[in-house]
Design a protein around this motif. Structure first.
Motif, PDB file in Angstrom:
ATOM      1  N   ILE A 135       0.756  -1.225   0.144  1.00 46.96           N
ATOM      2  CA  ILE A 135      -0.099  -0.082  -0.091  1.00 46.96           C
ATOM      3  C   ILE A 135       1.003   1.152  -0.043  1.00 46.96           C
ATOM      4  N   THR A 136       0.640   2.198  -0.904  1.00 44.15           N
ATOM      5  CA  THR A 136       1.636   3.417  -1.013  1.00 44.15           C
ATOM      6  C   THR A 136       0.631   4.431  -0.793  1.00 44.15           C
ATOM      7  N   GLU A 137       0.606   5.375  -0.186  1.00 44.75           N
ATOM      8  CA  GLU A 137      -0.034   6.616   0.075  1.00 44.75           C
ATOM      9  C   GLU A 137       0.731   7.850   0.064  1.00 44.75           C
ATOM     10  N   ASN A 138       0.005   8.944  -0.371  1.00 40.77           N
ATOM     11  CA  ASN A 138       0.614  10.256  -0.156  1.00 40.77           C
ATOM     12  C   ASN A 138      -0.764  11.090  -0.014  1.00 40.77           C
ATOM     13  N   GLY A 139      -0.448  12.413  -0.012  1.00 39.54           N
ATOM     14  CA  GLY A 139      -1.521  13.293   0.301  1.00 39.54           C
ATOM     15  C   GLY A 139      -2.767  13.304  -0.684  1.00 39.54           C
ATOM     16  N   GLU A 140      -2.792  12.734  -1.739  1.00 34.48           N
ATOM     17  CA  GLU A 140      -3.640  12.843  -2.871  1.00 34.48           C
ATOM     18  C   GLU A 140      -4.083  11.502  -3.364  1.00 34.48           C
ATOM     19  N   THR A 141      -3.078  10.305  -3.280  1.00 36.61           N
ATOM     20  CA  THR A 141      -3.580   8.949  -3.587  1.00 36.61           C
ATOM     21  C   THR A 141      -3.314   8.054  -2.693  1.00 36.61           C
ATOM     22  N   ILE A 142      -4.206   6.737  -2.866  1.00 35.90           N
ATOM     23  CA  ILE A 142      -3.674   5.749  -2.346  1.00 35.90           C
ATOM     24  C   ILE A 142      -3.681   4.683  -3.333  1.00 35.90           C
ATOM     25  N   GLU A 143      -2.724   3.930  -3.349  1.00 35.74           N
ATOM     26  CA  GLU A 143      -2.439   2.677  -4.484  1.00 35.74           C
ATOM     27  C   GLU A 143      -2.137   1.699  -3.667  1.00 35.74           C
ATOM     28  N   VAL A 144      -3.182   0.551  -4.047  1.00 34.16           N
ATOM     29  CA  VAL A 144      -3.175  -0.724  -3.254  1.00 34.16           C
ATOM     30  C   VAL A 144      -3.095  -1.833  -4.330  1.00 34.16           C
ATOM     31  N   ASN A 145      -2.080  -2.752  -3.948  1.00 35.04           N
ATOM     32  CA  ASN A 145      -1.903  -3.713  -4.944  1.00 35.04           C
ATOM     33  C   ASN A 145      -2.877  -4.863  -4.402  1.00 35.04           C
ATOM     34  N   TRP A 146      -4.157  -4.819  -5.069  1.00 30.33           N
ATOM     35  CA  TRP A 146      -5.051  -5.802  -4.631  1.00 30.33           C
ATOM     36  C   TRP A 146      -5.001  -7.327  -5.014  1.00 30.33           C
ATOM     37  N   SER A 147      -5.493  -8.095  -4.437  1.00 34.00           N
ATOM     38  CA  SER A 147      -5.172  -9.391  -4.331  1.00 34.00           C
ATOM     39  C   SER A 147      -6.422 -10.284  -4.994  1.00 34.00           C
ATOM     40  N   HIS A 148      -7.499  -9.728  -4.750  1.00 34.35           N
ATOM     41  CA  HIS A 148      -9.011 -10.433  -5.182  1.00 34.35           C
ATOM     42  C   HIS A 148     -10.023  -9.429  -5.383  1.00 34.35           C
ATOM     43  N   SER A 149     -10.869  -9.827  -6.070  1.00 35.54           N
ATOM     44  CA  SER A 149     -12.285  -9.230  -6.268  1.00 35.54           C
ATOM     45  C   SER A 149     -13.105  -9.908  -5.293  1.00 35.54           C
ATOM     46  N   PHE A 150     -14.177  -9.242  -4.917  1.00 33.03           N
ATOM     47  CA  PHE A 150     -15.417 -10.079  -4.163  1.00 33.03           C
ATOM     48  C   PHE A 150     -16.756  -9.516  -4.627  1.00 33.03           C
ATOM     49  N   LYS A 151     -17.578 -10.607  -4.068  1.00 32.14           N
ATOM     50  CA  LYS A 151     -18.960 -10.271  -4.310  1.00 32.14           C
ATOM     51  C   LYS A 151     -19.779 -10.638  -3.261  1.00 32.14           C
ATOM     52  N   ILE A 152     -21.066 -10.358  -3.004  1.00 36.55           N
ATOM     53  CA  ILE A 152     -22.038 -11.022  -1.853  1.00 36.55           C
ATOM     54  C   ILE A 152     -22.811 -11.978  -2.914  1.00 36.55           C
ATOM     55  N   ILE A 153     -22.950 -13.278  -2.756  1.00 35.84           N
ATOM     56  CA  ILE A 153     -23.791 -14.300  -3.490  1.00 35.84           C
ATOM     57  C   ILE A 153     -24.409 -14.942  -2.266  1.00 35.84           C
ATOM     58  N   ASN A 154     -25.912 -14.888  -2.493  1.00 31.38           N
ATOM     59  CA  ASN A 154     -26.783 -15.542  -1.503  1.00 31.38           C
ATOM     60  C   ASN A 154     -26.168 -15.319  -0.140  1.00 31.38           C
ATOM     61  N   ASN A 155     -25.951 -14.121   0.280  1.00 31.57           N
ATOM     62  CA  ASN A 155     -25.599 -13.835   1.627  1.00 31.57           C
ATOM     63  C   ASN A 155     -24.237 -14.279   2.062  1.00 31.57           C
ATOM     64  N   ASN A 156     -23.374 -14.866   0.975  1.00 29.89           N
ATOM     65  CA  ASN A 156     -21.869 -15.362   1.421  1.00 29.89           C
ATOM     66  C   ASN A 156     -21.065 -14.429   0.778  1.00 29.89           C
ATOM     67  N   PHE A 157     -19.824 -13.905   1.396  1.00 26.53           N
ATOM     68  CA  PHE A 157     -18.764 -13.483   0.829  1.00 26.53           C
ATOM     69  C   PHE A 157     -18.094 -14.310  -0.014  1.00 26.53           C
ATOM     70  N   VAL A 158     -17.752 -13.846  -1.320  1.00 22.30           N
ATOM     71  CA  VAL A 158     -17.166 -14.705  -2.392  1.00 22.30           C
ATOM     72  C   VAL A 158     -16.075 -13.788  -2.917  1.00 22.30           C
ATOM     73  N   THR A 159     -14.705 -14.492  -2.883  1.00 28.34           N
ATOM     74  CA  THR A 159     -13.704 -13.958  -3.603  1.00 28.34           C
ATOM     75  C   THR A 159     -13.097 -14.757  -4.757  1.00 28.34           C
ATOM     76  N   THR A 160     -12.438 -13.928  -5.485  1.00 21.58           N
ATOM     77  CA  THR A 160     -11.925 -14.563  -6.828  1.00 21.58           C
ATOM     78  C   THR A 160     -10.472 -13.756  -6.772  1.00 21.58           C
ATOM     79  N   ALA A 161      -9.536 -14.942  -6.799  1.00 22.29           N
ATOM     80  CA  ALA A 161      -8.091 -14.146  -6.563  1.00 22.29           C
ATOM     81  C   ALA A 161      -7.630 -13.825  -8.163  1.00 22.29           C
ATOM     82  N   TYR A 162      -6.846 -12.737  -8.137  1.00 21.13           N
ATOM     83  CA  TYR A 162      -6.451 -12.126  -9.305  1.00 21.13           C
ATOM     84  C   TYR A 162      -5.480 -12.857 -10.081  1.00 21.13           C
ATOM     85  N   ALA A 163      -4.672 -13.711  -9.129  1.00 18.94           N
ATOM     86  CA  ALA A 163      -3.378 -14.500  -9.562  1.00 18.94           C
ATOM     87  C   ALA A 163      -3.824 -15.729 -10.336  1.00 18.94           C
TER      88      ALA A 163
END
Length: 165
Positions: free
Chosen positions: A99-127
């Motif tokens: 995670i890199t931050e300065n006064g104007e931006t936040i840069e995050v190297n995200w590992s996953h995307s997520f969704k809520i499906i049927n009241n469950n937390f579901v992730t998909t790995a980018y890798a």
């Protein structure tokens, strides 16, 4: 600037004494103004990782981010507009984050995307595109926070949050 005395004419121009006009408003204003503390994503992630190590359930919403830790020792940083996720602790063990931050931006190297499906937390790995479903996560709260963000902010503003690198 000179201090205004209680019996001096009020600087607002009302013609009344300061004590009978704006003094109470100024004092009430001074009491309610709490200095805002600068919040950084890195610091919040460190707090989140500590909660995960202690296997404490926490959920904090700041702007478009959700900071989530579970009793099982998992912890996630979630970004609600693009539904990106970063696993920051697993089974009570911290994971190194980028995670890199300065006064104007936040840069995050995200590992996953997520969704809520049927009241469950579901992730998909980018890798490797691996999909995982997590039971017992506060899916309803995450979904409600996402709806609230969409209601309270224009699509143009939400689109401007992300910068293509």
């Amino acid at each position: 600037m000179a201090k205004i005395g209680r019996n001096d004419p009020c600087p607002c121009g009302s013609g009344q004494k300061y004590k009978r006009c704006c003094l109470d408003k100024q004092e009430a204003n001074a009491e309610t103004q709490v200095p805002r503390q600068k919040v950084t994503v890195k610091e919040e992630v460190a707090i989140l990782q500590k909660a995960a190590v202690n296997k404490e359930e926490t959920l904090k919403i700041i702007g478009v981010f959700i900071f989530l830790s579970t009793a099982g020792g998992d912890a996630w940083l979630l970004e609600l507009t693009e539904q990106d996720a970063l696993l920051v602790a697993k089974g009570g063990k911290k994971i190194k984050t980028e995670i890199t931050e300065n006064g104007e931006t936040i840069e995050v190297n995200w590992s996953h995307s997520f969704k809520i499906i049927n009241n469950n937390f579901v992730t998909t790995a980018y890798a490797d595109k691996a999909v995982e479903t997590y039971d017992g996560y506060p899916a309803a709260t995450i979904k409600a926070a996402h709806r609230k963000i969409e209601r309270n902010f224009s699509s143009q503003l939400l689109d401007s949050i992300h910068v293509d690198s």
